[in-house]
Write an enzyme that holds these catalytic residues in place. Structure first.
Site, PDB file in Angstrom:
ATOM      1  N   ASP A  90      -3.152   8.447  -1.398  1.00 32.62           N
ATOM      2  CA  ASP A  90      -3.567   7.435  -0.486  1.00 32.62           C
ATOM      3  C   ASP A  90      -4.952   6.841  -0.990  1.00 32.62           C
ATOM      4  OD1 ASP A  90      -3.739   5.427   1.780  1.00 32.62           O
ATOM      5  OD2 ASP A  90      -4.682   7.428   2.754  1.00 32.62           O
ATOM      6  N   HIS A  93       3.430   7.305   5.350  1.00 31.81           N
ATOM      7  CA  HIS A  93       2.186   7.944   5.663  1.00 31.81           C
ATOM      8  C   HIS A  93       1.456   6.870   6.393  1.00 31.81           C
ATOM      9  CE1 HIS A  93       0.046   5.364   2.790  1.00 31.81           C
ATOM     10  NE2 HIS A  93      -1.050   5.726   3.557  1.00 31.81           N
ATOM     11  N   GLU A 110       0.115   5.980  12.398  1.00 34.43           N
ATOM     12  CA  GLU A 110      -1.224   5.637  12.906  1.00 34.43           C
ATOM     13  C   GLU A 110      -1.280   4.087  13.219  1.00 34.43           C
ATOM     14  OE1 GLU A 110      -4.203   6.624  10.415  1.00 34.43           O
ATOM     15  OE2 GLU A 110      -5.722   6.795  12.443  1.00 34.43           O
ATOM     16  N   ASP A 111      -0.634   3.276  12.207  1.00 36.13           N
ATOM     17  CA  ASP A 111      -0.694   1.805  12.320  1.00 36.13           C
ATOM     18  C   ASP A 111       0.396   0.854  12.707  1.00 36.13           C
ATOM     19  OD1 ASP A 111      -3.317   2.371  11.213  1.00 36.13           O
ATOM     20  OD2 ASP A 111      -2.639   1.765   9.093  1.00 36.13           O
ATOM     21  N   HIS A 138       0.850  -1.192  -0.144  1.00 35.39           N
ATOM     22  CA  HIS A 138      -0.011   0.076  -0.143  1.00 35.39           C
ATOM     23  C   HIS A 138       0.728   1.334   0.081  1.00 35.39           C
ATOM     24  CE1 HIS A 138      -3.099   2.952   0.812  1.00 35.39           C
ATOM     25  NE2 HIS A 138      -2.314   3.095   2.148  1.00 35.39           N
ATOM     26  N   ASP A 155     -20.957  15.486 -25.840  1.00 33.82           N
ATOM     27  CA  ASP A 155     -19.524  15.322 -26.289  1.00 33.82           C
ATOM     28  C   ASP A 155     -18.940  14.025 -25.715  1.00 33.82           C
ATOM     29  OD1 ASP A 155     -19.980  15.715 -23.737  1.00 33.82           O
ATOM     30  OD2 ASP A 155     -18.473  17.353 -23.195  1.00 33.82           O
TER      31      ASP A 155
HETATM   32 MN    MN Z   1      -2.946   4.623   3.724  1.00 33.79          MN
END
Ligand code: MN
Length: 744
Positions: free
Chosen positions: A139, A72, A76-77, A48, A259
């Protein structure tokens, strides 16, 4: 899984001097931190962040942003700490990772368009750095690709959020391809049936359409060459969600989306754009009303192009866009905010017109060549004038920067503002002056008893709160002065023996109002309440002359004379000479007959008090200063005394009391009369008497008078107590407004 090489190669391709070591370090760190974790799909988690980093290279991001993309999700994880990231990668990367983490924690609760717009702004404001927003978009783009393995509930939540919040942000930043990816990725989960039907119908005549594009392109290229105009022609496909939106918006069927087939002509100069337009129009008939000249009239975001729709070779409508290479660069490199007219929403168009920073973004881009410098130029607070906070139910409210909980309260509802007692921010009680921060969750505690105070005006930021507070205060002051003015005037009228409701009507009242310079009774009463208008002048206009004169005479009958017992004659100090300076205590006013005691003051002689005077009790510790004193009855001396009388509120009673007192051989030195709404009059008289017997005889005589209810001697220290006792007949409400009027 995508290889790291692909990412570093991509960065070096658009930015050859990039320091790719930071990307390698971030990759290793992220791989370690996410070790053992896997995605819902079963794939290693690391795939990821790697895909996110790759998406960032598609946005031509600098190496630090790409590294932040790899990192990123670590805060958090994983067990990675802020300090680790700061130490290993520096503050710049840390702030980006932290920013993405914070945005990801925001919960969205409402999907009304107005709320969605606030969410978008909140995200941009929270980010501080536009790169944080771009990481978040990268993300989200990858998350959409892997939605399949999530529950349908999660699929719908994430897709809706993407459609309402993230895709419009990508669009506003002009990154068309990312917007299309986010929209189509979400569309298939939000409305699977509609998505499928459009996909199928588009694929049915795909060949036919491709063939048409081919025919048109070749015809145009041939003409361009014939006229020696440099230019290229290419087909242009629309993405599914924009077709769907067009169908919904215009209430039309797929075939009528004009269009669906589009070609783009790119030439070398503005002049040749118009030449190419003439050429296209000479080949096929233009459809009236479909020509747009965005070269002469660029969009607010600097987008420039010529748009026209023609009846193509087989009668199908074909949209042709014509622009120069420079215009194409601006449009393609993520800065042409297409969605304004595609959304067909006048409001959001207006909002975008105001987004000066988008314009600056575009202007700056043409000056700054290095993509890194370009992005650094935007490491400023976006929407720095605003702050976005949550209500307890998760709606976002936009307020000016520096706004306080009071501003928030008024923004939510006037009643909440007007009864705002305290505020909780993220669960903690804060001062009402607290300056709100992006993402704060605000709860206002209210109380029916609490009202706006003038003090609030010193810190509120919104004009709404300000005007509501001022309105409330003015209204309250008006009401108070109206009430007070009425009480003063009615009391004054009653003093002369009239019923206010008999007086406050008719022509005389109108004249009195007019004479005082007002147009309504309420305004007159407010004038009196504010103290701007003399109640005497008003009463003079309202009441009969005879009664006013009669009253003036009565007031004059009060005999005023100087008290004669000031020097303390008539008192002897035992065991001291007669030359001792004596003063009678004002606190208790003893008279001959009262048991008294002396107190030797420091430098001011001896003060004389009743033995039960509280001011003596408090001096009990200083017994050496107390001296025995006694009354000297050999002199006829007058002593001050005070009495209070409660009577019915009848005219002429003051005169009667005054003459009775006089008949008893007593001097009256001062008289105060108060009246109450319960038709009572309270007399507070200062007298001069010979002794206690003399005083008691006088009191008894007064008690015999018709209309007199209660008579008592007042010792200053017991005044409050006796007053309360005599007025316990329940006119408390009138208490505040009772006016004291000395007649002496
Ligand atoms: Mn993520």
């Amino acid at each position: 899984m995508r290889q790291l090489d692909e990412i570093t190669d991509a960065v070096l391709a658009y930015h050859p001097e990039a320091d790719i070591d930071v990307i390698l370090d971030a990759y290793v760190f992220s791989a370690k931190a996410h070790r053992g974790q896997s995605r819902q799909s079963g794939e290693a988690y690391l795939s990821h962040p790697v895909e996110v980093a790759y998406n960032l290279t598609r946005l031509k991001m600098d190496e630090k942003t790409v590294a932040a993309g790899l990192l990123h999700d670590t805060l958090e994880d994983t067990l990675a700490t802020e300090d680790e990231i700061k130490q290993l990668f520096g503050d710049e990367i840390y702030h980006m990772v932290d920013g993405v983490t914070k945005i990801s924690q925001v919960q969205f609760a409402s999907w009304e368009e107005k709320q969605a717009e606030n969410y978008r702004k909140m995200i941009l404001a929270m980010a501080h750095d536009i790169r944080v927003v771009l990481i978040k978009l990268a993300d989200r783009a990858h998350n959409l690709q892997t939605l399949e393995s999530l529950s349908s509930q999660q699929q719908i939540r994430i897709s809706r959020e993407t459609l309402d919040i993230y895709a419009p942000i990508a669009n506003r930043l002009g990154i068309g391809w990312l917007k299309a990816e986010l929209e189509d990725g979400s569309f298939q989960y939000v409305s699977p049936d509609k998505y499928q039907s459009i996909v199928e119908r588009m694929s049915q005549d795909e060949e036919e359409r491709n063939a048409l594009v081919q025919t048109v392109s070749e015809a145009v290229e041939k003409e361009l060459a014939a006229m020696q105009i440099e230019g290229t022609v290419s087909g242009r496909s629309k993405h599914y969600y924009s077709i769907y939106k067009k169908m919904m918006l215009q209430q039309i069927d797929l075939e009528d989306v004009y269009d669906l087939i589009g070609v783009r002509v790119i030439t070398d100069s503005v002049k040749n754009c118009y030449a190419a337009l003439g050429l296209v129009h000479s080949l096929w008939r233009p459809i009236p009303g479909k020509f747009k000249d965005y070269i002469a009239m660029p969009k607010p975001n600097m987008y420039q192009s010529l748009h026209t729709t023609v009846n193509g070779p087989k009668g199908q409508r074909v949209e042709v866009q014509i622009r120069s290479k420079e215009m194409h660069k601006v449009a393609e490199e993520g800065l042409a905010a297409h969605w304004q007219y595609k959304d067909g929403d006048e409001k959001s168009k207006k909002q975008d017109d105001n987004l000066a920073w988008v314009r600056h973004l575009i202007e700056a881009q043409s000056e700054i060549k290095n993509p890194k410098d370009f992005l650094n130029a935007f490491k400023v607070d976006l929407f720095f004038q605003e702050v976005y906070v949550f209500t307890p139910r998760g709606a976002v409210i936009a307020l000016p920067r520096g706004a306080t909980p009071v501003d928030f309260a008024y923004q939510v509802h006037t009643d909440i503002g007007n009864h705002c007692l305290a505020a909780k921010v993220n669960g903690k009680i804060v001062n009402l002056k607290y300056k709100l921060k992006n993402g704060d969750r605000i709860e206002i505690l209210t109380s029916k008893q609490k009202h706006p105070s003038r003090d609030w005006l010193s810190f509120v930021k919104t004009s709404k709160a300000r005007s509501k507070i001022i309105h409330y205060i003015n209204h309250r002051e008006r009401e108070k002065s109206l009430e007070l003015g009425r009480e003063i005037l009615e009391t004054e009228i009653r003093k002369y023996g009239f019923n206010p409701s008999d007086i406050l009507k008719g022509k005389k009242l109108d004249e009195a109002i007019h004479a005082a310079g007002f147009n309504t009774l309420d305004n007159l009463l407010m004038g009196i309440g504010y103290g701007k208008t003399s109640v005497r002048n008003v009463v003079d206009k309202l009441l009969p002359k005879e009664r006013l004169e009669e009253f003036a005479k009565q007031a004059l009958t009060v005999k005023v004379s100087e008290p004669s017992a000031r020097e303390g004659r008539g008192i002897k100090v035992k065991s001291f000479g007669d030359d001792m300076m004596l003063r009678i205590g004002k606190c208790c006013n003893p008279v001959p007959g009262d048991t008294i005691i002396g107190y030797i003051t420091r430098g001011r002689g001896v003060s004389i008090h009743s033995v039960d005077c509280p001011s003596m009790m408090s001096l009990a510790g200083e017994t050496e200063r107390l001296v025995e004193v006694e009354w000297d009855t050999s002199h006829k001396t007058l002593f001050p005394a005070r009495i209070s009388i409660v009577t019915e509120d009848k005219p002429g009673l003051l005169a009667k009391i005054s003459s009775t007192v006089s008949e008893c051989g007593v001097n009256m030195t001062r008289a105060n009369v108060q009246t109450s709404t319960l038709k009572r009059a309270y007399f507070d008289l200062s007298l001069e008497i010979l002794d206690l017997d003399h005083l008691n005889r006088t009191l008894d005589t007064l008690r015999q008078l018709p209309g007199v209810i209660h008579v008592e001697r007042v010792k200053e220290y017991s005044k409050k107590r006796s007053n309360k006792k005599s007025r316990d007949d329940g006119e408390e409400s009138a208490g505040d407004f009772r006016r004291h009027r000395g007649l002496g």
